[in-house]
Motif scaffolding. Sequence first.
Motif, PDB file in Angstrom:
ATOM      1  N   ARG A   4      52.912  35.142  25.676  1.00  0.00           N
ATOM      2  CA  ARG A   4      51.512  34.775  25.467  1.00  0.00           C
ATOM      3  C   ARG A   4      50.928  34.183  26.743  1.00  0.00           C
ATOM      4  O   ARG A   4      51.370  33.120  27.190  1.00  0.00           O
ATOM      5  CB  ARG A   4      51.396  33.764  24.318  1.00  0.00           C
ATOM      6  CG  ARG A   4      49.984  33.269  24.076  1.00  0.00           C
ATOM      7  CD  ARG A   4      49.973  32.221  22.969  1.00  0.00           C
ATOM      8  NE  ARG A   4      48.749  31.430  22.994  1.00  0.00           N
ATOM      9  CZ  ARG A   4      48.554  30.324  22.297  1.00  0.00           C
ATOM     10  NH1 ARG A   4      49.513  29.873  21.507  1.00  0.00           N
ATOM     11  NH2 ARG A   4      47.418  29.662  22.376  1.00  0.00           N
ATOM     12  N   ARG A   5      49.969  34.877  27.325  1.00  0.00           N
ATOM     13  CA  ARG A   5      49.257  34.328  28.473  1.00  0.00           C
ATOM     14  C   ARG A   5      48.210  33.323  27.999  1.00  0.00           C
ATOM     15  O   ARG A   5      47.700  33.428  26.893  1.00  0.00           O
ATOM     16  CB  ARG A   5      48.595  35.442  29.283  1.00  0.00           C
ATOM     17  CG  ARG A   5      49.588  36.321  30.036  1.00  0.00           C
ATOM     18  CD  ARG A   5      48.897  37.209  31.043  1.00  0.00           C
ATOM     19  NE  ARG A   5      49.860  37.910  31.879  1.00  0.00           N
ATOM     20  CZ  ARG A   5      49.558  38.546  32.994  1.00  0.00           C
ATOM     21  NH1 ARG A   5      48.296  38.576  33.421  1.00  0.00           N
ATOM     22  NH2 ARG A   5      50.494  39.145  33.712  1.00  0.00           N
ATOM     23  N   SER A   6      47.898  32.366  28.893  1.00  0.00           N
ATOM     24  CA  SER A   6      46.881  31.365  28.569  1.00  0.00           C
ATOM     25  C   SER A   6      46.248  30.891  29.860  1.00  0.00           C
ATOM     26  O   SER A   6      46.729  31.184  30.962  1.00  0.00           O
ATOM     27  CB  SER A   6      47.489  30.202  27.788  1.00  0.00           C
ATOM     28  OG  SER A   6      48.573  29.620  28.491  1.00  0.00           O
ATOM     29  N   ALA A   7      45.169  30.151  29.736  1.00  0.00           N
ATOM     30  CA  ALA A   7      44.460  29.660  30.908  1.00  0.00           C
ATOM     31  C   ALA A   7      45.398  28.835  31.781  1.00  0.00           C
ATOM     32  O   ALA A   7      46.232  28.077  31.267  1.00  0.00           O
ATOM     33  CB  ALA A   7      43.265  28.810  30.481  1.00  0.00           C
ATOM     34  N   PRO A   8      45.313  28.985  33.108  1.00  0.00           N
ATOM     35  CA  PRO A   8      46.172  28.200  33.995  1.00  0.00           C
ATOM     36  C   PRO A   8      45.981  26.704  33.760  1.00  0.00           C
ATOM     37  O   PRO A   8      44.860  26.215  33.737  1.00  0.00           O
ATOM     38  CB  PRO A   8      45.694  28.606  35.391  1.00  0.00           C
ATOM     39  CG  PRO A   8      45.050  29.933  35.211  1.00  0.00           C
ATOM     40  CD  PRO A   8      44.420  29.890  33.851  1.00  0.00           C
ATOM     41  N   ARG A   9      47.083  26.009  33.546  1.00  0.00           N
ATOM     42  CA  ARG A   9      47.036  24.561  33.339  1.00  0.00           C
ATOM     43  C   ARG A   9      48.419  23.994  33.592  1.00  0.00           C
ATOM     44  O   ARG A   9      49.290  24.688  34.110  1.00  0.00           O
ATOM     45  CB  ARG A   9      46.546  24.216  31.926  1.00  0.00           C
ATOM     46  CG  ARG A   9      47.308  24.903  30.809  1.00  0.00           C
ATOM     47  CD  ARG A   9      46.954  24.277  29.461  1.00  0.00           C
ATOM     48  NE  ARG A   9      45.548  24.427  29.163  1.00  0.00           N
ATOM     49  CZ  ARG A   9      45.067  25.349  28.347  1.00  0.00           C
ATOM     50  NH1 ARG A   9      45.893  26.213  27.771  1.00  0.00           N
ATOM     51  NH2 ARG A   9      43.781  25.414  28.101  1.00  0.00           N
ATOM     52  N   ASP A  10      48.614  22.731  33.230  1.00  0.00           N
ATOM     53  CA  ASP A  10      49.877  22.054  33.484  1.00  0.00           C
ATOM     54  C   ASP A  10      51.012  22.635  32.651  1.00  0.00           C
ATOM     55  O   ASP A  10      50.813  23.396  31.707  1.00  0.00           O
ATOM     56  CB  ASP A  10      49.729  20.564  33.173  1.00  0.00           C
ATOM     57  CG  ASP A  10      48.777  19.872  34.132  1.00  0.00           C
ATOM     58  OD1 ASP A  10      48.411  20.488  35.148  1.00  0.00           O
ATOM     59  OD2 ASP A  10      48.393  18.712  33.853  1.00  0.00           O
ATOM     60  N   HIS A  11      52.226  22.215  33.032  1.00  0.00           N
ATOM     61  CA  HIS A  11      53.451  22.475  32.273  1.00  0.00           C
ATOM     62  C   HIS A  11      53.800  23.963  32.190  1.00  0.00           C
ATOM     63  O   HIS A  11      54.118  24.483  31.123  1.00  0.00           O
ATOM     64  CB  HIS A  11      53.358  21.882  30.862  1.00  0.00           C
ATOM     65  CG  HIS A  11      53.267  20.400  30.840  1.00  0.00           C
ATOM     66  ND1 HIS A  11      53.239  19.671  29.674  1.00  0.00           N
ATOM     67  CD2 HIS A  11      53.187  19.483  31.842  1.00  0.00           C
ATOM     68  CE1 HIS A  11      53.146  18.385  29.951  1.00  0.00           C
ATOM     69  NE2 HIS A  11      53.106  18.245  31.274  1.00  0.00           N
ATOM     70  N   SER A  12      53.798  24.620  33.328  1.00  0.00           N
ATOM     71  CA  SER A  12      54.299  25.995  33.365  1.00  0.00           C
ATOM     72  C   SER A  12      55.828  26.026  33.335  1.00  0.00           C
ATOM     73  O   SER A  12      56.426  27.008  32.926  1.00  0.00           O
ATOM     74  CB  SER A  12      53.800  26.691  34.638  1.00  0.00           C
ATOM     75  OG  SER A  12      52.401  26.834  34.624  1.00  0.00           O
TER      76      SER A  12
END
Length: 376
Positions: free
Chosen positions: A141-149
Amino acid sequence: MKQWSGFTLALTMVATAASSDEVSLDTEHQTLRLVPMAEGFEEPRGLAALPGELFLVSERTGQIQAFYNDEQQRVEGLPGIQEESQGGLLDIAASPDHPDSGWLYFTYSSGDEESTATALARGRLAGDQLVDVEELFEENRRSAPRDHSGSRLAWMDDDTLLMSVGDRGEPERAQDTNDHAGSILRLTPQGLAPEDNPRFEDVGYLPEIYSWGHGHVLGLAVDGDSGDVWAVESRGNGYDELLLIRAGENHGWPEGDDSEATVGADFLDDLASGELFTEEDVIQPAYRFPSDVAPSGLAVVSGEAYPEWQGDLLVGGLESEQLYRFELSGTEVTGVEELLDQSLGPVRDVRQAADGYLYVLVGDGNGMLYRLEPEE
């Protein structure tokens, strides 16, 4: 100290000098020193120690730096990497058969400015180029770039690969077993789910999942003697943890005492009503830090250089800028020692190399690589 209960690198290299001074550590059992090996790493994230004293450092901004014999060189040929927020180039590790196969594995943020996913790829080092690069796995599941990759990599003794994926800044995803976020995955060297994974045939679980209920695992190591899997994770709720990973089990993030601002009221209602899991379903941590340290980097200690530390764990801290030694009796934590009297910067990674020494990767804009040696 505070107490709590073989191949040749064929590169044209640029000389580098590690200018920082050695740091002496007067620990409980022996006096050690952190010896600077290399510097100038830009936002370092992971460290791979290869045979022949070749070291590779991954930089979040999308580069790999090779360090050998006091010289340093940038490695070209990586795939497109999206470096938004905490995403970018993440961890790096050599395959167990690296002397024969040459495979290097690395995790990174794949995607674009709108959406990213944590991915796994591999390639071979040829001079100053990474060749035969192939993407093996991408979270579902892709999601908007943000913390905790995330992410961390660790090999098991059966040559399967553990890979952590952070909760991507959406804690509720860690309890969705149809979502790779907030999980530790177990993969074959080809990036597939082994058929003996603990939830491989269970309805409602992705076959790659080895454990779930994780926040942001940035330290992952396998004990070569016992096979135990250890992890440290930052939970962002004042309760960072050391975990003994149980295959096929829920490790509890996010927990029911988190604030609504952290996880959302609807999710907490479901949690409180028992619709998601009960306390009995959750694997409890081996150790809970008394404050936020943002643990990062983890090694199981062995070797003649540290005779009193055999089987102990060495853990770094991003926020605390500290090194911690966890003393174990079996799998029980019997003591924690803080090793640093002065800050060296955020500790990014801790690894033990084939030469028997522990290596510590520190810093952000101007990262340093240190070797932990006995004081002569």
